[in-house]
Scaffold this active site. Structure first.
Site, short mmCIF file in Angstrom:
data_model
loop_
_atom_site.label_atom_id
_atom_site.label_comp_id
_atom_site.label_asym_id
_atom_site.label_seq_id
_atom_site.Cartn_x
_atom_site.Cartn_y
_atom_site.Cartn_z
N ASP A 1 7.47 -44.24 2.30
CA ASP A 1 8.59 -45.09 1.88
C ASP A 1 9.88 -44.49 2.42
O ASP A 1 10.80 -44.17 1.68
CB ASP A 1 8.62 -45.18 0.35
CG ASP A 1 9.63 -46.20 -0.15
OD1 ASP A 1 10.25 -46.87 0.68
OD2 ASP A 1 9.80 -46.31 -1.37
N PHE A 2 9.92 -44.32 3.75
CA PHE A 2 11.09 -43.73 4.38
C PHE A 2 12.20 -44.77 4.49
O PHE A 2 12.00 -45.86 5.03
CB PHE A 2 10.75 -43.21 5.77
CG PHE A 2 9.97 -41.92 5.76
CD1 PHE A 2 9.48 -41.38 4.58
CD2 PHE A 2 9.72 -41.24 6.94
CE1 PHE A 2 8.77 -40.20 4.57
CE2 PHE A 2 9.02 -40.04 6.95
CZ PHE A 2 8.54 -39.52 5.76
N GLU A 3 13.36 -44.42 3.99
CA GLU A 3 14.51 -45.31 4.04
C GLU A 3 15.70 -44.55 4.63
O GLU A 3 15.53 -43.47 5.22
CB GLU A 3 14.81 -45.85 2.64
CG GLU A 3 13.62 -46.62 2.03
CD GLU A 3 13.88 -47.12 0.62
OE1 GLU A 3 15.06 -47.24 0.24
OE2 GLU A 3 12.90 -47.40 -0.09
N GLY A 4 16.90 -45.10 4.46
CA GLY A 4 18.08 -44.42 4.96
C GLY A 4 17.96 -44.09 6.44
O GLY A 4 17.59 -44.94 7.26
N SER B 1 15.94 -41.71 7.70
CA SER B 1 14.73 -40.95 8.00
C SER B 1 14.18 -41.31 9.36
O SER B 1 13.70 -40.45 10.10
CB SER B 1 13.67 -41.21 6.92
OG SER B 1 14.05 -40.63 5.69
#
Length: 614
Positions: free
Chosen positions: A399-402, A404
């Protein structure tokens, strides 16, 4: 932990991504000047001799419109056939070639396969009048033949092509072939169908030495005879099959598509090679395991049986670039009713005994993970393995966001990424998959910004300064497509995204979920990528992500809208204005943020899922 993000789903990366998105013109590669000794190697590129020299899944010659001469190609995509016309041409190794054609219509493609280096293609989104497409390539050291092609896109109407040329040094015509790939197989039909396999047969093709079987657009088997049995399928799931023929001169165009639905079976479909058996339709929910927020803390043992996959939110890094992931369960000061470690581990075992999957979810809005080095990659693998082993978990959710994941300038081929944070993540996930084997459950929960937005914006710099995160998940999904159990894109916290109908779609109703999911199940063009088309995922690999309640975050839709989206995608009813490119009764299910927020809202989301899928 940052309490501000606890109000709902981790914050959106799209706060500023709104009407500023404008369509990007289709990519046209630069051509190079032909050398004096070069020749046009394409046979019947003006289609003046009908389809002589060409192998087409759907096509004919017409006298109007034409670019020059008296004939041109007209081909109409239908169903899951993109109406490709191709021919194989003899070339020289280590030589440069220029491929050109004049085209008309929407989403018309021109390309070359088998170059021995990087296969190329170019396309136009819309050509109401004749438009020239041109691309160049250099052959590999052992390349003696390439296949050039043109095709359209599903459901976009007829396209036209004329005056196709391939200019460069003439080849020797060696290799033992006739200089032409065989015709596409005819007579494809499905025979015996079980809950996990489909038997296929087709007519022999003159000059063919082998055949390849495609399932939902992906090559899954090669044979020398005229029959094959495709295995590893999910029960009660519809699949589309095609076959190609090949010889020393190359591979034919694909046959017409035959659809078959597997029988119902006890248990799940196992997600193909992605492992981790799931029921035919599954509900995925995130559980706030490391914090409470306004929804309150929910013990794992108290999660209702409706949830088939439970993602523990979140494992987070000790620093952005360390790769060191820690799972710090909610402290008593924030979660007075938190269970002990022993009770938590016992709850994991009880859920697994009931056939549920419990995963560690890595990332979230504040959990930025950037694997910038091989050392960070190795630390990621070891620290995630420690969490999985300590709690006896079934797998991993990414769940990589921003920031990443983002693409370096010039990294525009999702099949061959070069950006270190993406290359290292792919390597880490493949290592974990290999370590734990076929039962390892791997899921991903990117935002639309990272996936479907690659349709219009991909890479950085080249696309007018667009955010380098646009489409940045695509290389990861592509590389792990055979190991991926589920992709549940967050259809929320999103700005408008362009669908395959060339229209922007916004959150708030069934239409957005239908358009975004149709892209995943159909495949979609990728602006800026040399391969252009991101391949379709299997229906059993896809779940629709949405908030559980109005409290959970942007993009909530009422239960009636959820039902409309499911009806349209699985039955092709209740579709509204958006026309899907297929019907997928095997769509795996729904994902929600979160179990806690659904409990807060009296289990409205869970009741909708149970009512629809029983």
């Amino acid at each position: 932990m940052d309490p501000s993000r606890r109000a709902g789903r981790p914050r959106s990366v799209l706060a500023l991504f709104t009407a500023a998105l404008l369509a990007v013109p289709g990519l046209t590669a630069l051509s190079s000047a032909a050398h004096a000794a070069d020749a046009d190697l394409a046979r019947n590129g003006g289609f003046e001799s009908g389809l002589d020299g060409w192998t087409c899944t759907a096509g004919k010659t017409v006298n109007s419109p034409v670019h020059s001469g008296t004939s041109a190609l007209q081909a109409t995509p239908a169903g899951s056939d993109n109406a490709q016309c191709a021919q194989t041409v003899s070339v020289q190794p280590n030589a440069t070639y220029t491929l050109s054609a004049w085209v008309r219509g929407s989403y018309v493609y021109l390309g070359a396969n088998g170059t021995g280096t990087t296969d190329v293609s170019t396309w136009t989104q819309s050509a109401p009048d004749w438009q020239k497409l041109t691309t160049t390539f250099t052959t590999g050291a052992a390349t003696s033949k390439v296949t050039v092609y043109t095709h359209g896109w599903y459901g976009t109407g007829a396209y036209y092509a004329d005056d196709l040329t391939l200019v460069g040094p003439a080849g020797s015509g060696g290799g033992g072939g006739t200089g032409q790939a065989p015709a596409a197989p005819a007579g494809l039909k499905a025979g015996t169908v079980t809950s996990s396999s489909v038997a296929l047969s087709w007519n022999a093709v003159s000059g063919a030495t082998g055949y390849a079987v495609y399932r939902d657009g992906a090559k899954v088997q090669t044979v020398t005879g005229t029959s094959a049995t495709v295995t590893g399928l999910s029960p009660a799931t519809s699949y589309g099959f095609q076959v190609t023929a090949s010889n020393a001169s190359g591979e034919s165009a694909r046959s017409a598509t035959v659809s078959a639905t597997t029988a119902s079976g006890g248990g799940g479909g196992g997600g193909g090679t992605g492992g981790g058996a799931l029921p035919a339709h599954a509900l995925v929910g995130y559980l706030h395991a490391t914090f409470a927020n306004g929804s309150g803390y929910t013990r794992l043992a108290d999660v209702p049986d409706s949830w088939d996959v439970i993602d523990l939110a979140f494992g987070e890094p000790t620093s952005v670039t360390s790769g060191d992931i820690r799972f710090n369960r909610c402290p008593v000061s924030e979660c007075p009713n938190v269970e002990s470690d022993a009770d938590f581990k016992a709850a994991v075992k009880a859920k697994q005994a009931a056939g549920k999957k419990v995963l560690i979810s890595i990332g979230g809005a504040n959990g930025q993970v950037q694997l910038t080095s091989s050392a960070a990659r190795d630390t990621f693998v070891s620290s995630v393995s420690k969490i999985i082993d300590t709690y006896g978990l079934d797998g991993l959710d990414i769940d990589f966001e921003g920031h990443s994941l983002s693409l370096n300038a010039g990294d525009t081929d999702f099949r061959n990424p070069t950006t270190p944070v993406i290359v290292n993540l792919i390597s880490a996930l493949k290592t974990l998959k290999a370590k734990y084997g076929s039962g390892f459950v791997l899921t991903m929960a990117p935002e639309t910004f990272f996936v479907q937005n690659g349709y219009q914006f991909y890479g950085s710099g080249k696309w007018g300064g667009q955010d380098p995160r646009c489409g940045a998940y695509l290389p990861v999904i592509y590389a792990l497509r055979d190991a991926l159990t589920l992709l549940h894109v967050q259809d929320y916290n999103s700005g408008p995204i362009m669908g395959l109908d060339n229209q922007y779609h916004s959150m708030g109703g069934a239409d957005f979920h239908i358009a975004m999911t149709d892209m995943l199940l159909t495949g979609f063009p990728v602006a800026g990528d040399t391969g252009n088309v991101f391949p379709a995922l299997r229906p059993d690999q896809v779940a629709i992500g949405m908030p559980a309640s109005v409290n959970a975050g942007n993009g909530y839709v009422a239960p009636g809208e959820v039902t409309k989206a499911l009806d349209c995608l699985t039955k092709r009813t209740n579709c509204g204005s958006y026309a899907t490119h297929g019907t997928w009764p095997g769509l795996r299910g729904l994902m929600t943020w979160s179990v806690n927020w659904d409990r807060f809202s009296n289990w409205e989301f869970q009741r909708t899922f149970d009512g629809y899928f029983g």
